[in-house]
Design a protein around this motif. Sequence first.
Motif, PDB file in Angstrom:
ATOM      1  N   ALA A 246     -19.004  31.821 -48.859  1.00 57.30           N
ATOM      2  CA  ALA A 246     -20.103  32.462 -49.105  1.00 57.30           C
ATOM      3  C   ALA A 246     -20.346  32.998 -50.450  1.00 57.30           C
ATOM      4  CB  ALA A 246     -20.262  33.516 -47.856  1.00 57.30           C
ATOM      5  N   ALA A 247     -19.215  33.770 -50.839  1.00 59.55           N
ATOM      6  CA  ALA A 247     -19.310  34.509 -52.152  1.00 59.55           C
ATOM      7  C   ALA A 247     -19.790  33.353 -53.206  1.00 59.55           C
ATOM      8  CB  ALA A 247     -18.116  35.455 -52.566  1.00 59.55           C
ATOM      9  N   LEU A 248     -18.647  32.273 -53.085  1.00 60.88           N
ATOM     10  CA  LEU A 248     -19.250  31.290 -53.887  1.00 60.88           C
ATOM     11  C   LEU A 248     -20.582  30.765 -54.000  1.00 60.88           C
ATOM     12  CD1 LEU A 248     -17.955  29.058 -55.945  1.00 60.88           C
ATOM     13  CD2 LEU A 248     -17.250  27.868 -54.061  1.00 60.88           C
ATOM     14  N   TYR A 249     -21.248  30.547 -52.825  1.00 60.93           N
ATOM     15  CA  TYR A 249     -22.507  30.244 -52.546  1.00 60.93           C
ATOM     16  C   TYR A 249     -23.462  31.235 -53.272  1.00 60.93           C
ATOM     17  CZ  TYR A 249     -22.378  25.710 -50.167  1.00 60.93           C
ATOM     18  OH  TYR A 249     -22.386  24.518 -49.415  1.00 60.93           O
ATOM     19  N   ASP A 250     -22.966  32.540 -53.252  1.00 59.50           N
ATOM     20  CA  ASP A 250     -24.015  33.498 -53.748  1.00 59.50           C
ATOM     21  C   ASP A 250     -24.062  33.476 -55.237  1.00 59.50           C
ATOM     22  OD1 ASP A 250     -24.754  34.781 -51.262  1.00 59.50           O
ATOM     23  OD2 ASP A 250     -23.044  36.250 -51.391  1.00 59.50           O
ATOM     24  N   ARG A 251     -22.920  33.017 -55.865  1.00 55.69           N
ATOM     25  CA  ARG A 251     -22.864  32.913 -57.395  1.00 55.69           C
ATOM     26  C   ARG A 251     -23.552  31.730 -57.654  1.00 55.69           C
ATOM     27  NH1 ARG A 251     -18.135  35.527 -59.597  1.00 55.69           N
ATOM     28  NH2 ARG A 251     -18.054  37.479 -58.485  1.00 55.69           N
ATOM     29  N   GLU A 252     -23.468  30.685 -57.250  1.00 56.07           N
ATOM     30  CA  GLU A 252     -23.994  29.345 -57.371  1.00 56.07           C
ATOM     31  C   GLU A 252     -25.649  29.488 -57.021  1.00 56.07           C
ATOM     32  OE1 GLU A 252     -24.812  25.335 -58.100  1.00 56.07           O
ATOM     33  OE2 GLU A 252     -23.326  26.612 -58.403  1.00 56.07           O
TER      34      GLU A 252
ATOM     35  N   LEU B  92     -14.533  31.945 -44.700  1.00 57.99           N
ATOM     36  CA  LEU B  92     -15.902  31.628 -44.643  1.00 57.99           C
ATOM     37  C   LEU B  92     -16.614  32.841 -45.649  1.00 57.99           C
ATOM     38  CD1 LEU B  92     -16.948  30.883 -40.850  1.00 57.99           C
ATOM     39  CD2 LEU B  92     -16.736  29.348 -42.901  1.00 57.99           C
ATOM     40  N   GLU B  93     -16.021  33.779 -45.654  1.00 51.29           N
ATOM     41  CA  GLU B  93     -16.439  34.852 -46.475  1.00 51.29           C
ATOM     42  C   GLU B  93     -16.626  34.585 -48.123  1.00 51.29           C
ATOM     43  OE1 GLU B  93     -14.612  38.406 -45.044  1.00 51.29           O
ATOM     44  OE2 GLU B  93     -15.986  38.753 -43.407  1.00 51.29           O
ATOM     45  N   GLN B  94     -15.233  34.032 -48.426  1.00 52.42           N
ATOM     46  CA  GLN B  94     -14.892  33.604 -49.691  1.00 52.42           C
ATOM     47  C   GLN B  94     -15.915  32.430 -50.206  1.00 52.42           C
ATOM     48  OE1 GLN B  94     -10.681  33.427 -50.987  1.00 52.42           O
ATOM     49  NE2 GLN B  94     -10.107  33.819 -48.971  1.00 52.42           N
TER      50      GLN B  94
ATOM     51  N   LYS C  46     -27.034  28.630 -36.692  1.00 53.55           N
ATOM     52  CA  LYS C  46     -26.648  27.082 -37.287  1.00 53.55           C
ATOM     53  C   LYS C  46     -26.903  27.214 -38.709  1.00 53.55           C
ATOM     54  CE  LYS C  46     -27.230  24.360 -33.065  1.00 53.55           C
ATOM     55  NZ  LYS C  46     -27.409  25.512 -32.188  1.00 53.55           N
ATOM     56  N   SER C  47     -27.194  28.292 -39.242  1.00 55.87           N
ATOM     57  CA  SER C  47     -27.310  28.348 -40.832  1.00 55.87           C
ATOM     58  C   SER C  47     -26.075  27.924 -41.443  1.00 55.87           C
ATOM     59  CB  SER C  47     -27.823  29.820 -41.101  1.00 55.87           C
ATOM     60  OG  SER C  47     -27.799  29.924 -42.500  1.00 55.87           O
ATOM     61  N   GLU C  48     -26.385  27.306 -42.438  1.00 54.98           N
ATOM     62  CA  GLU C  48     -25.259  26.714 -43.361  1.00 54.98           C
ATOM     63  C   GLU C  48     -24.972  27.455 -44.668  1.00 54.98           C
ATOM     64  OE1 GLU C  48     -25.679  23.002 -44.091  1.00 54.98           O
ATOM     65  OE2 GLU C  48     -25.620  22.229 -41.795  1.00 54.98           O
ATOM     66  N   ARG C  49     -25.836  28.741 -44.793  1.00 57.15           N
ATOM     67  CA  ARG C  49     -25.699  29.492 -45.976  1.00 57.15           C
ATOM     68  C   ARG C  49     -24.357  30.116 -46.118  1.00 57.15           C
ATOM     69  NH1 ARG C  49     -30.794  32.819 -47.905  1.00 57.15           N
ATOM     70  NH2 ARG C  49     -31.622  30.487 -47.999  1.00 57.15           N
ATOM     71  N   HIS C  50     -24.072  30.981 -44.961  1.00 60.37           N
ATOM     72  CA  HIS C  50     -22.848  31.623 -44.991  1.00 60.37           C
ATOM     73  C   HIS C  50     -21.866  31.248 -43.764  1.00 60.37           C
ATOM     74  CE1 HIS C  50     -24.497  34.435 -48.402  1.00 60.37           C
ATOM     75  NE2 HIS C  50     -25.398  34.385 -47.649  1.00 60.37           N
ATOM     76  N   GLN C  51     -22.524  30.913 -42.707  1.00 61.49           N
ATOM     77  CA  GLN C  51     -22.018  30.377 -41.508  1.00 61.49           C
ATOM     78  C   GLN C  51     -21.215  31.549 -40.762  1.00 61.49           C
ATOM     79  OE1 GLN C  51     -23.263  27.547 -40.872  1.00 61.49           O
ATOM     80  NE2 GLN C  51     -22.054  27.272 -38.890  1.00 61.49           N
ATOM     81  N   ILE C  52     -21.581  32.763 -41.236  1.00 56.85           N
ATOM     82  CA  ILE C  52     -20.678  33.855 -40.309  1.00 56.85           C
ATOM     83  C   ILE C  52     -21.477  34.042 -39.110  1.00 56.85           C
ATOM     84  CG2 ILE C  52     -19.877  36.230 -40.929  1.00 56.85           C
ATOM     85  CD1 ILE C  52     -18.618  34.155 -42.626  1.00 56.85           C
ATOM     86  N   LEU C  53     -20.858  33.459 -38.082  1.00 56.59           N
ATOM     87  CA  LEU C  53     -21.413  33.695 -36.778  1.00 56.59           C
ATOM     88  C   LEU C  53     -21.155  34.793 -36.032  1.00 56.59           C
ATOM     89  CD1 LEU C  53     -20.865  30.027 -35.901  1.00 56.59           C
ATOM     90  CD2 LEU C  53     -22.780  30.785 -37.117  1.00 56.59           C
ATOM     91  N   GLY C  54     -22.224  35.354 -35.113  1.00 56.77           N
ATOM     92  CA  GLY C  54     -22.031  36.287 -34.333  1.00 56.77           C
ATOM     93  C   GLY C  54     -21.942  35.850 -32.938  1.00 56.77           C
ATOM     94  N   PRO C  55     -21.822  36.535 -31.795  1.00 54.57           N
ATOM     95  CA  PRO C  55     -21.418  36.081 -30.599  1.00 54.57           C
ATOM     96  C   PRO C  55     -22.666  35.265 -30.015  1.00 54.57           C
ATOM     97  CG  PRO C  55     -22.417  38.484 -30.394  1.00 54.57           C
ATOM     98  CD  PRO C  55     -22.174  38.056 -32.188  1.00 54.57           C
ATOM     99  N   ALA C  56     -22.001  34.125 -29.207  1.00 56.71           N
ATOM    100  CA  ALA C  56     -22.907  33.313 -28.833  1.00 56.71           C
ATOM    101  C   ALA C  56     -23.927  33.826 -27.819  1.00 56.71           C
ATOM    102  CB  ALA C  56     -22.192  32.225 -28.053  1.00 56.71           C
TER     103      ALA C  56
END
Length: 507
Positions: free
Chosen positions: A339-345, A335-337, A42-52
């Motif tokens: 996430a890259a914006l969040y890394d810059r921020e 989501l990856e794009q 449930k992390s909102e930093r990158h939100q790249i989720l793996g298998p449940a």
Amino acid sequence: MSNAICATEHARIVAENQALHGELKELRRQLAWFKRQLFGEKSERHQILGPAVQANLFDPAATPVPEQQEREKITYTRRKGKNRDNAANDTGLRFDDSVPRRVIEVPPPAGRESDEVVATRTTFRLAQRRAGYEILEYRHPVLKERSSGALTSVPAPRNVFEGSVFDVSFAAGVLVDKFCYHLPLYRQAQRLSQAGIQVARSSLTAVVARASPLLAPIAQAQLAHVLSGGVLAMDETPIKAGRKGPGKMHQGYFWPLYGEGDEICFTFSPSRGGAHIERTLAGRFHGVLLTDGYAAYERYAAGQPQIIHAQCWSHIMRRKFERALDSDPAAREALEQIAALYDREQSIRARGLHGEDKRQARQEQCAALVLDFWQWCDAQLQRMDLEPRHPLLKALGYVRERQSALAVFLEHPDVPIDTNHLERGLRPIPMGRRNWLFCWSEVGAEHVATIQTLLVTCRLQGMDPTTYLIDVLQRVGMHPAARVEELTPRCWKTRFADAPLRSDVEP
């Protein structure tokens, strides 16, 4: 004629089959999303989720089927409630010998030290230490004037609640336990009973009801300061408050507002309508309003030329593209794009930039990523394989309608990229909702809003809420009303935190 009828029937069956197939796909998407909410990250930093995790719980082969057992119908008569006459209230205090007791000798007033002490009166108050309870036994003398023989009783020290048996430390402890640690009042009463002290739950409710009006002017002063800033984050969260009917509670809402100085204010409304937004902000706030995608905020800001509406990037990740992960691999690319914006921020935040320097850094590092993301969204919208109900198409439409609001942070350096700071600030409300469940009345909800405004702000300011409450509850009655803002946590931290007023229970 029969062939035409058969062709029509066949076309109808095909159309019905396609509709059912589309509905089945949509239900499968929803089921996959619910699985991730229950068992996934449930992390909102990158939100790249793996298998449940634990997906096999939904596997019928792995789920044991309970045996059907005969049910026995049992009837009973409810027993009458226990007699609570031995519980403490504001007219007296009852405790056993196991409760620690501190004796405090009250000296005669100045100028009467030579009078004869003919007797001693005793006043008991219930106090609370950080790790337990203690009885404060005030022994105040009864004086006899040598000249006239008149008897005078020295009064006990002034209490915050007139005529109450509860010390200010106990009142502060009740509020902190309930609103910071989410301990319902009935559990606090149980803990007191186990400590050898019988306190009625209604008396604990009265503590909250009597403390809230004392703290309300401070909360209002903090709200005025929050609204005077240039950036305001606003959201809403539900709460059951007030009876709607037999066995039913009315659905109300807390509306938290997060200001620039790490201050948060909770306001209550019995509905989620936009009227509360106008009632709270109209004529009081001018600046950038940062919200999620709730349309009521957009409608209000559209009619206010002095307000710029900004929206949260985290919501388009969490609530839109994340839902499309199982439907289309392009959702992961989105989501990856982001996430890259969040890394810059994050790198800009780590450099500690402010003002024009921060705006320039965002233009250089973030603006190009945002533009690329818009172009990617436009390209995806040209795809012919996305049906109208496809989750990715819904996410793309959601973003396209909010491009200008999502880009506000690029030109305004004081505007955060998301409302995650507000989401963290309002967390005590849903946490409390899981424990004390509801507010019995709308007045009680107003009390919750007042107290949580100050206690959550104490946490944001890095202050101990118990020390703050013990000081402020004693100070509010003698502090000038025109300077009530000095008692807000932000100002109190600089003016009074070094030498706070304390309770007699503390050394």
